[in-house]
Design a protein around this motif. Structure first.
Motif, PDB file in Angstrom:
ATOM      1  N   LEU A 147      45.778 -45.703   7.098  1.00  0.00           N
ATOM      2  CA  LEU A 147      44.622 -46.608   7.077  1.00  0.00           C
ATOM      3  C   LEU A 147      43.315 -45.863   6.807  1.00  0.00           C
ATOM      4  CD1 LEU A 147      43.357 -49.400   7.473  1.00  0.00           C
ATOM      5  CD2 LEU A 147      43.327 -48.946   9.939  1.00  0.00           C
ATOM      6  N   PRO A 148      42.926 -44.849   7.612  1.00  0.00           N
ATOM      7  CA  PRO A 148      41.677 -44.150   7.292  1.00  0.00           C
ATOM      8  C   PRO A 148      41.735 -43.393   5.976  1.00  0.00           C
ATOM      9  CG  PRO A 148      42.841 -43.061   9.102  1.00  0.00           C
ATOM     10  CD  PRO A 148      43.524 -44.371   8.866  1.00  0.00           C
ATOM     11  N   TRP A 149      42.914 -42.901   5.574  1.00  0.00           N
ATOM     12  CA  TRP A 149      43.022 -42.208   4.285  1.00  0.00           C
ATOM     13  C   TRP A 149      42.728 -43.181   3.140  1.00  0.00           C
ATOM     14  CZ3 TRP A 149      43.121 -37.790   1.724  1.00  0.00           C
ATOM     15  CH2 TRP A 149      43.646 -37.764   0.433  1.00  0.00           C
ATOM     16  N   THR A 150      43.332 -44.341   3.184  1.00  0.00           N
ATOM     17  CA  THR A 150      43.143 -45.319   2.117  1.00  0.00           C
ATOM     18  C   THR A 150      41.695 -45.810   2.064  1.00  0.00           C
ATOM     19  OG1 THR A 150      45.437 -46.039   2.372  1.00  0.00           O
ATOM     20  CG2 THR A 150      43.947 -47.514   1.194  1.00  0.00           C
ATOM     21  N   LEU A 151      41.166 -46.194   3.215  1.00  0.00           N
ATOM     22  CA  LEU A 151      39.790 -46.692   3.248  1.00  0.00           C
ATOM     23  C   LEU A 151      38.796 -45.595   2.880  1.00  0.00           C
ATOM     24  CD1 LEU A 151      39.901 -48.929   6.454  1.00  0.00           C
ATOM     25  CD2 LEU A 151      40.141 -49.618   4.061  1.00  0.00           C
ATOM     26  N   GLY A 152      39.075 -44.368   3.342  1.00  0.00           N
ATOM     27  CA  GLY A 152      38.193 -43.256   3.008  1.00  0.00           C
ATOM     28  C   GLY A 152      38.177 -42.960   1.519  1.00  0.00           C
ATOM     29  N   CYS A 153      39.349 -42.993   0.891  1.00  0.00           N
ATOM     30  CA  CYS A 153      39.409 -42.761  -0.554  1.00  0.00           C
ATOM     31  C   CYS A 153      38.675 -43.861  -1.320  1.00  0.00           C
ATOM     32  CB  CYS A 153      40.860 -42.670  -1.017  1.00  0.00           C
ATOM     33  SG  CYS A 153      41.706 -41.162  -0.483  1.00  0.00           S
ATOM     34  N   GLY A 172      45.223 -53.194  -1.477  1.00  0.00           N
ATOM     35  CA  GLY A 172      45.425 -54.574  -1.048  1.00  0.00           C
ATOM     36  C   GLY A 172      46.896 -54.938  -0.966  1.00  0.00           C
ATOM     37  N   ALA A 173      47.675 -54.490  -1.966  1.00  0.00           N
ATOM     38  CA  ALA A 173      49.111 -54.771  -1.953  1.00  0.00           C
ATOM     39  C   ALA A 173      49.791 -54.057  -0.787  1.00  0.00           C
ATOM     40  CB  ALA A 173      49.736 -54.333  -3.276  1.00  0.00           C
ATOM     41  N   PHE A 174      49.350 -52.819  -0.522  1.00  0.00           N
ATOM     42  CA  PHE A 174      49.952 -52.040   0.576  1.00  0.00           C
ATOM     43  C   PHE A 174      49.743 -52.751   1.908  1.00  0.00           C
ATOM     44  CE2 PHE A 174      49.866 -48.903   3.944  1.00  0.00           C
ATOM     45  CZ  PHE A 174      50.967 -48.095   3.671  1.00  0.00           C
ATOM     46  N   PHE A 175      48.498 -53.074   2.228  1.00  0.00           N
ATOM     47  CA  PHE A 175      48.223 -53.694   3.520  1.00  0.00           C
ATOM     48  C   PHE A 175      48.741 -55.129   3.576  1.00  0.00           C
ATOM     49  CE2 PHE A 175      44.802 -50.406   3.435  1.00  0.00           C
ATOM     50  CZ  PHE A 175      45.305 -49.655   4.485  1.00  0.00           C
ATOM     51  N   GLY A 176      48.760 -55.807   2.431  1.00  0.00           N
ATOM     52  CA  GLY A 176      49.338 -57.143   2.408  1.00  0.00           C
ATOM     53  C   GLY A 176      50.834 -57.131   2.671  1.00  0.00           C
ATOM     54  N   THR A 177      51.486 -56.067   2.241  1.00  0.00           N
ATOM     55  CA  THR A 177      52.933 -55.944   2.452  1.00  0.00           C
ATOM     56  C   THR A 177      53.278 -55.743   3.922  1.00  0.00           C
ATOM     57  OG1 THR A 177      53.185 -55.011   0.235  1.00  0.00           O
ATOM     58  CG2 THR A 177      54.984 -54.632   1.764  1.00  0.00           C
ATOM     59  N   LEU A 178      52.345 -55.221   4.700  1.00  0.00           N
ATOM     60  CA  LEU A 178      52.618 -54.973   6.118  1.00  0.00           C
ATOM     61  C   LEU A 178      52.930 -56.259   6.874  1.00  0.00           C
ATOM     62  CD1 LEU A 178      49.882 -52.313   6.965  1.00  0.00           C
ATOM     63  CD2 LEU A 178      52.350 -51.934   6.794  1.00  0.00           C
ATOM     64  N   VAL A 179      52.296 -57.363   6.483  1.00  0.00           N
ATOM     65  CA  VAL A 179      52.484 -58.624   7.203  1.00  0.00           C
ATOM     66  C   VAL A 179      53.935 -59.114   7.095  1.00  0.00           C
ATOM     67  CG1 VAL A 179      51.759 -61.026   7.415  1.00  0.00           C
ATOM     68  CG2 VAL A 179      50.062 -59.238   6.965  1.00  0.00           C
ATOM     69  N   LEU A 210      54.125 -48.044  -3.225  1.00  0.00           N
ATOM     70  CA  LEU A 210      52.682 -48.292  -3.292  1.00  0.00           C
ATOM     71  C   LEU A 210      51.891 -47.118  -2.739  1.00  0.00           C
ATOM     72  CD1 LEU A 210      52.651 -52.035  -2.151  1.00  0.00           C
ATOM     73  CD2 LEU A 210      52.044 -51.179  -4.423  1.00  0.00           C
ATOM     74  N   ASP A 211      52.409 -46.504  -1.690  1.00  0.00           N
ATOM     75  CA  ASP A 211      51.729 -45.353  -1.085  1.00  0.00           C
ATOM     76  C   ASP A 211      51.618 -44.208  -2.082  1.00  0.00           C
ATOM     77  OD1 ASP A 211      50.545 -43.735   0.821  1.00  0.00           O
ATOM     78  OD2 ASP A 211      52.450 -43.054   1.650  1.00  0.00           O
ATOM     79  N   VAL A 212      52.708 -43.901  -2.746  1.00  0.00           N
ATOM     80  CA  VAL A 212      52.691 -42.821  -3.742  1.00  0.00           C
ATOM     81  C   VAL A 212      51.823 -43.211  -4.934  1.00  0.00           C
ATOM     82  CG1 VAL A 212      54.107 -41.422  -5.280  1.00  0.00           C
ATOM     83  CG2 VAL A 212      54.962 -42.016  -3.000  1.00  0.00           C
ATOM     84  N   ALA A 213      51.908 -44.471  -5.360  1.00  0.00           N
ATOM     85  CA  ALA A 213      51.122 -44.917  -6.505  1.00  0.00           C
ATOM     86  C   ALA A 213      49.624 -44.835  -6.224  1.00  0.00           C
ATOM     87  CB  ALA A 213      51.515 -46.352  -6.872  1.00  0.00           C
ATOM     88  N   PHE A 214      49.227 -45.119  -4.970  1.00  0.00           N
ATOM     89  CA  PHE A 214      47.803 -45.043  -4.623  1.00  0.00           C
ATOM     90  C   PHE A 214      47.267 -43.633  -4.865  1.00  0.00           C
ATOM     91  CE2 PHE A 214      44.324 -44.276  -1.685  1.00  0.00           C
ATOM     92  CZ  PHE A 214      43.520 -45.393  -1.864  1.00  0.00           C
ATOM     93  N   ASP A 215      48.047 -42.628  -4.447  1.00  0.00           N
ATOM     94  CA  ASP A 215      47.607 -41.247  -4.663  1.00  0.00           C
ATOM     95  C   ASP A 215      47.743 -40.830  -6.118  1.00  0.00           C
ATOM     96  OD1 ASP A 215      46.935 -40.799  -1.976  1.00  0.00           O
ATOM     97  OD2 ASP A 215      49.014 -40.358  -1.461  1.00  0.00           O
TER      98      ASP A 215
END
Length: 951
Positions: A147-153, A172-179, A210-215
């Motif tokens: 969470l802080p890594w994504t928001l910080g980036c 958005g897709a990453f955090f939306g998938t959590l639900v 999605l995590d890998v794609a974000f980076d």
């Protein structure tokens, strides 16, 4: 010989985007390689879970694919090891891209990036097979740090529109998938829905991709970098300004941007941590007061006189005396130091003296915090920091209770034998108070320049509303959830994991109140909070919970405004009003259920709605006063324009809040139940059932008794146990829930029973068998207190069996008990299933209502009609083979024994009451020998001095 000048020969040039590409390729190779190998070699094994296998479940989860078997585990570990180099380089390059002078956010994000990399190595190389606990710790640490890594980036993204767009979409897709991920995991784990784990696995794999794609998006930004290898000797000196400065400069006028656009100081961070811990200590002592007060009316069965201790909070009236006000204001840390008596109270054995110590701690704490706020009334930055520390202390207190099964480990009812960490708490308190003395300011603000408008009485009532609302509903993360709980099948939130959601709502509310105070004190926000309160009070399940979340956010948001307004007035009278009426509200919300034991009780009988309405009206009075005294600045965003000092201080409290939220999420993950429960004697299809009145989990010496209860229930091998006098979700009882600890430690399903807003003393059911359905009943009680009952259907060895847990009215109300007997007799008589009644009936054997309970009409039989020495607890049954009955002494845990019955499923019901010797009973159907003779820990078979067995 290498050249001695700076510009040596360039040996190699590596484009920056290659680092990002290498990281992406290695990461995807690790996961996809393990997936291909796992499906190829062990498909049927990796799609199987604890409930279902192929073909019901047909797609493997990430954890099953990468960690369970060789060689796919090795494939994953090799490529993750290769990935680690590019990963550290990626974090370093991102820091180089985002770093700039006088900015703490890039350093924080880089630290989070390193932390994520290390924890990834943790859960990669310590598999769940190796060490399940450490694997989970590393995994949840990695996930929450995302969470802080994504928001910080996102916050530090250079001015590259395409990269920013991709980051927003992927985040958005990453955090939306959590639900849906959490939803289908609960469907699998709690409800055991066939195929739910396969759907969960799809969302889990989506998170990985999605995590890998974000980076991977960093390749677009790193194209401006080249890693140059030179053959030089000397030190490089470079310009500290980076490309990102231009875009971040545009953010400096935004409230959030201002907060983090300051130099980070560990010295100031430690100051903030010390203040928050002192806030935590205040809430620890305040919430502990109710528990020790409750001990006395509990044993007196009515007003004891010790209830006057709740008035310990009115000490701020002393600030009306100028010499005392000056003395306290000059040394707030000294006054806070004296609150240590509340933490030391656990050393006192006498309940009366322990109550006195806690009362003194509360008295001094209320005085100290009122003075702390009032002395900073002309320094907005310092006042905000004091209020923030106090509210973060509340959140920390709630998280501590979340971690320790609703007990605060520093309470005066805790010690080293029942899970207390009192010595550790005292150590941290010492460090925090020393820090407070070290930074103590000798300057005391002068009187306010502007005289406040309106009466101080309204401002004081506003304090009452928020103090009581926060304490009664949000000092424990599960209180609000127990309000909306309606039994099985699960239709609403669970204490775990959704307690973390409650804590998150509190944190969001606090941030909103700090950044948007004008909006927080508006009538629109008050309307939203009032609607939330109404929804929580009148609805159940998810609907009621959503109302409670809205109310949580509103109370946390409006509290800074109401305290800021209150300190404008004379502190003695304003905070006296606030705490005095807070005490009245504390008694009010107990009177609604304790009406049978207090004078005038019937006037407020069962009126929690009145309590909630009064709370919101009082907050409305505070809002009216705050609006009268506010001069809102016209701004587009309602956010204030804080000074540099305020921005810097605020950032540290936000860091602490983020840390607390990550701890909360980690606790929710680690405490999530396995739901893989097994009865003690499945081969014999045996059910061992017990009934116990637990006296609100406070033993005869005023210690928390959950651990002692757990030991006795475990050693008695109970598969079912009904608990009575089990509702502790009120201020006066500490806002606790004993069933959480018992269920998790014993491995049992739990039905909490009618919630605190149903005005009963509580009933609960713990079961080793799945609870298929449960209904809560409030039985007819026209005169006396409400009688709670749980009617549950369990799946025991493939057969549906009804279990009824019931607490009848008191001896003084015979008509109530007659009506309640009629109600449950009809309920049990109409059930076609085998039934077990675990009850508190207040009757003599074979007299009066007994002949209705045990009759052809109900179909129920007494487990031992020859046992004439009973008055309260009874076990009745029908449709089952009764095999044994025992009575267990309570020791000093409570005032009532534990009664136990053994039943065998699938065997014809016995029609005689013929007893047999223990030698005629198979060994796995006997009662434990541990409790024969003198027993253990003063628990032994008594009355008959041995168990009874039936043919």
């Amino acid at each position: 010989m290498p050249p001695k000048h700076r510009d040596g020969d360039v040996v190699a040039v590596i484009p920056g985007q290659f680092i990002s590409h290498a990281h992406t390729i290695a990461a995807y190779a690790a996961f996809l390689g393990a997936f291909i190998v796992g499906v190829w070699l062990h498909y049927h094994k990796i799609v199987e879970n604890e409930h279902f296998g192929y073909p019901i479940e047909w797609f493997p989860s990430v954890s099953a694919t990468i960690g369970d078997r060789y060689p796919e585990r090795s494939v994953f570990q090799v490529f993750i090891a290769i990935c680690s180099g590019p990963r550290f380089a990626l974090v370093f390059l991102w820091y180089c891209l985002a770093n700039r002078p006088n900015s703490s956010l890039p350093k924080f994000v880089a630290g989070v990036g390193v932390f994520r990399t290390l924890t990834c190595g943790g859960w990669t190389y310590v598999t769940s097979t190796d060490d399940h606990d450490w694997h989970d710790i590393f995994m949840i640490s990695y996930l929450v740090a995302t969470l802080p890594w994504t928001l910080g980036c996102l916050a530090l993204s250079p001015p590259n529109p395409q990269a920013i767009k991709y980051r927003k979409y992927l985040a958005g897709a990453f955090f939306g998938t959590l639900v849906p991920l959490v939803y289908f995991f609960i469907q699998h784990k709690v409800h055991r829905v066939p195929g739910a784990y396969t759907i969960y696995a799809f969302f889990e794999w989506s998170l990985v991709l999605l995590d890998v794609a974000f980076d991977a998006v960093t390749a677009m930004d790193f194209s401006s970098f080249e890693l140059v290898v030179k053959d030089v000797k000397g030190l490089s000196r470079g310009d500290k300004k980076r490309v990102a400065d231009a875009v971040l400069e545009k953010q400096k006028d935004k409230a959030v941007g201002q907060v983090f656009d300051e130099r980070f100081s560990w010295d100031e961070m430690i100051d903030a941590l010390a203040d928050v811990y002192l806030g935590f200590t205040f809430w620890t002592i305040l919430t502990g007061l109710g528990v020790v007060v409750w001990f006395f009316p509990l044993w007196h069965m009515g007003i004891s006189g010790y209830e006057v201790a709740v008035m310990s909070t009115i000490s701020p009236f002393l600030l009306e005396i100028p010499p005392i006000r000056r003395m306290v204001s000059k040394s707030v840390p000294m006054t806070m130091l004296t609150t240590v008596v509340g933490l030391l109270a656990y050393l006192i054995k006498s309940p009366e003296w322990r109550l006195g110590a806690v009362s003194l701690g509360v008295w001094q704490g209320c005085l100290a915090w009122t003075a702390a706020w009032h002395t900073k009334r002309n320094n907005p930055a310092m006042l905000e920091s004091r209020i923030s520390a106090w509210l973060l202390g509340l959140i920390a207190s709630s998280i501590a209770k979340f971690a320790f099964w609703t007990n605060n480990p520093l309470w005066p009812i805790m010690n080293e034998n029942n899970g207390g960490l009192n010595k550790t708490g005292l150590l941290f308190f010492t460090l925090a108070i020393l820090r407070a003395f070290q930074k103590q300011s000798k300057h005391i603000d002068s009187a306010p320049v502007e005289k406040p408008k309106g009466p101080s009485f309204l401002a004081g009532l506003g304090l009452t509303g928020v103090f009581f609302g926060l304490h009664s509903l949000y000092s424990d993360s599960s209180t609000m959830i127990s309000w909306v709980w309606e039994g099985y099948p699960v239709r609403g939130p669970l204490a775990v994991p959704h307690g973390a959601v409650t804590i998150l709502a509190m944190g969001v509310g606090l941030l909103f109140g700090l950044f948007y105070p004008n909006l927080a004190r508006s009538w629109s926000a008050f309307g939203i909070g009032s609607v939330g309160a109404a929804v929580l009070t009148t609805f159940s399940d998810w609907t009621g919970y959503y109302g409670g979340l809205a109310l949580a956010a509103y109370l946390m948001a409006v509290t800074p405004t109401l305290i800021t307004n209150a300190v404008r007035f004379a502190p003695g009278r304003t905070f006296f009003v606030g705490f005095f009426f807070y005490n009245i509200m504390v008694l009010f919300h107990v009177w609604v259920v304790a009406y049978a034991f207090v004078p005038g009780g019937p006037l407020v009988r069962e009126h929690t709605d009145w309590v909630m309405a009064t709370t919101m009206i009082m907050i409305g009075c505070g809002v009216f006063s705050a609006i009268q005294n506010s001069t809102p600045v016209k701004q587009k965003s309602f956010s204030p324009a804080p000074s540099p000092a305020a921005r810097r201080q605020r950032s540290y409290f936000i860091y602490i809040l983020i840390g607390l939220q990550l701890i909360s999420a980690s606790i929710a993950y680690l405490r999530f139940p396995s739901y893989d429960y097994r009865p003690y004697h499945p081969d014999s299809k045996l059910i061992t059932a017990g009934i116990w009145t637990i006296h609100f989990s406070i033993d005869n010496d005023m210690w928390s008794s959950e651990r002692r209860m757990e030991s006795l229930i475990r050693e008695s091998e109970l598969d079912l146990v009904g608990l009575l006098e089990s509702d502790l979700q009120r201020i006066i009882m500490g806002n606790r829930d004993t069933t959480q600890y018992l269920a998790e430690e014993l491995g049992m399903y739990v039905d909490y029973g009618p919630g605190p807003n149903k005005h009963t003393w509580g009933s609960a059911l713990l079961s080793k068998f799945p609870i298929v359905n449960s209904t809560h009943h409030l039985l007819p009680s026209p005169v006396g207190e409400l009688a709670p009952a749980i009617h549950a259907t369990i799946d025991a060895y493939g057969e549906l069996i009804d279990v009824v847990v019931f607490h009848s009215g008191q001896e003084e109300d015979p008509e109530d008990r007659r009506l309640q007997t009629e109600y449950l007799t009809n309920l049990m008589g109409n059930s076609p299933r085998p039934t077990i009644l675990l009850s508190y009936l207040v009757i003599k054997p074979k007299e009066g209502n007994y002949n209705t309970w045990v009759s052809d009409r109900s179909g129920m039989k007494d487990i031992d009609p020859s046992d004439w020495d009973r008055w309260c607890e009874y076990i009745l049954y029908k449709g089952l083979k009764r095999t044994g009955y025992a009575r267990m002494s309570r020791s000093t845990i409570t005032d009532t024994e534990l009664q136990i019955g053994k039943f065998q499923v699938g065997q014809p019901e016995d029609l005689s009451n013929q007893m047999i010797s223990e030698e005629q009973v198979p060994s796995d159907m006997r009662f434990p020998t541990l409790f024969r003779g003198r027993g253990v820990r003063d628990h032994r078979y008594h009355v008959f001095n041995e168990p009874r067995y039936f043919s």
